[in-house]
Design an enzyme around this catalytic site. Structure first.
Site, mmCIF file in Angstrom:
data_model
loop_
_atom_site.group_PDB
_atom_site.id
_atom_site.type_symbol
_atom_site.label_atom_id
_atom_site.label_comp_id
_atom_site.label_asym_id
_atom_site.label_seq_id
_atom_site.Cartn_x
_atom_site.Cartn_y
_atom_site.Cartn_z
ATOM 1 N N ASP A 159 21.838 -40.246 25.334
ATOM 2 C CA ASP A 159 21.031 -40.973 24.350
ATOM 3 C C ASP A 159 19.700 -41.410 24.958
ATOM 4 O OD1 ASP A 159 23.226 -41.701 22.070
ATOM 5 O OD2 ASP A 159 24.118 -41.761 24.064
ATOM 6 N N ASP B 130 16.754 -42.102 31.066
ATOM 7 C CA ASP B 130 15.728 -42.989 30.489
ATOM 8 C C ASP B 130 16.025 -44.457 30.731
ATOM 9 O OD1 ASP B 130 16.668 -43.995 27.260
ATOM 10 O OD2 ASP B 130 17.958 -42.837 28.582
ATOM 11 N N ASP C 87 21.108 -37.699 31.272
ATOM 12 C CA ASP C 87 21.671 -38.729 30.431
ATOM 13 C C ASP C 87 21.633 -38.191 28.996
ATOM 14 O OD1 ASP C 87 22.553 -41.367 29.671
ATOM 15 O OD2 ASP C 87 20.503 -41.721 28.968
#
Length: 220
Positions: free
Chosen positions: A13, A170, A11
């Site tokens: 950000d 995250d 991922d």
């Protein structure tokens, strides 16, 4: 530990980069442009992974159901486009992690829900992504995460079977998407998660620093 891995997908950000300062600045400019007092980055950071919805929620207490949300979202996007690499940086240890992945001969890439409007200019401007072999945005396929389609497209572009790709993210939707794609999954607990308990996500592993991934990949 993971065996027989040929590629690592991340991922963006909150996993590879900390974009919260620029996202927060874009939203806070909307407040100050309206004569409202600015808010500290600490207010914006926990919601950075939620994009415009999260930033406008912090700045104005607004939800997508609000009649003005569409117009304010576009204003936020324009602000963000103007500043999106001014304060954004890779998390500590990420550059070294990517260097070791490259050195080991593994393929790697990015699968994010951020739209290509932002993903492509941002990754082109940051040297970190010069060796990425696939960049999948939230609008690259008809479905965004938690649907597995973006991850499966990344694996296809890399020419690697999904089961030989590790996906690191995250957010719970990252883990859901990775599991649905048949990939081993890793929860990155060093980004915006704070004290969030990731145990219910059912990731195959959780890391508290980028360097910890090297142990899972048997590269440490």
């Amino acid at each position: 530990m993971f065996n027989d891995i040929d590629a690592v997908l991340f991922d963006l950000d909150g996993t590879l980069i900390d974009s919260a300062p620029d996202l927060g600045a874009a939203a806070d400019k909307m407040r100050t442009d309206r004569g409202l007092p600015g808010l500290p980055l600490t207010d914006y950071r926990p919601m950075a992974g939620a994009g415009a919805r999260g930033m406008l929620g912090v700045a104005f207490g607004m939800t997508p159901e609000n009649a003005d949300f569409g117009a304010l979202k576009e204003e936020f996007f324009l602000n963000y486009e103007a500043c999106m690499t001014q304060r954004t940086y890779a998390f500590d240890g990420v550059a070294e992690l990517i260097e070791k992945i490259d050195h080991a001969g593994l393929k790697w890439g990015v699968v994010t829900n951020k739209s290509a409007r932002f993903t492509l200019p941002l990754t082109r401007q940051m040297p970190l992504f010069s060796t990425a072999q696939t960049i999948i945005s939230g609008d690259t396929t008809p479905h965004a995460k938690p649907h597995p389609a973006p991850l499966l497209e990344a694996a296809r572009q890399l020419g690697v079977a999904p089961g030989r790709c590790v996906y690191v993210g995250d957010d719970e939707r990252d883990i859901v998407a990775g599991r649905a794609a048949g990939m081993p999954t890793v929860a990155a607990a060093y980004g915006y998660l704070g004290t969030t308990d990731t145990s219910s996500w059912n990731a195959d592993a959780t890391i508290v620093s980028p360097a910890a991934l090297l142990y899972l990949l048997r590269m440490a």
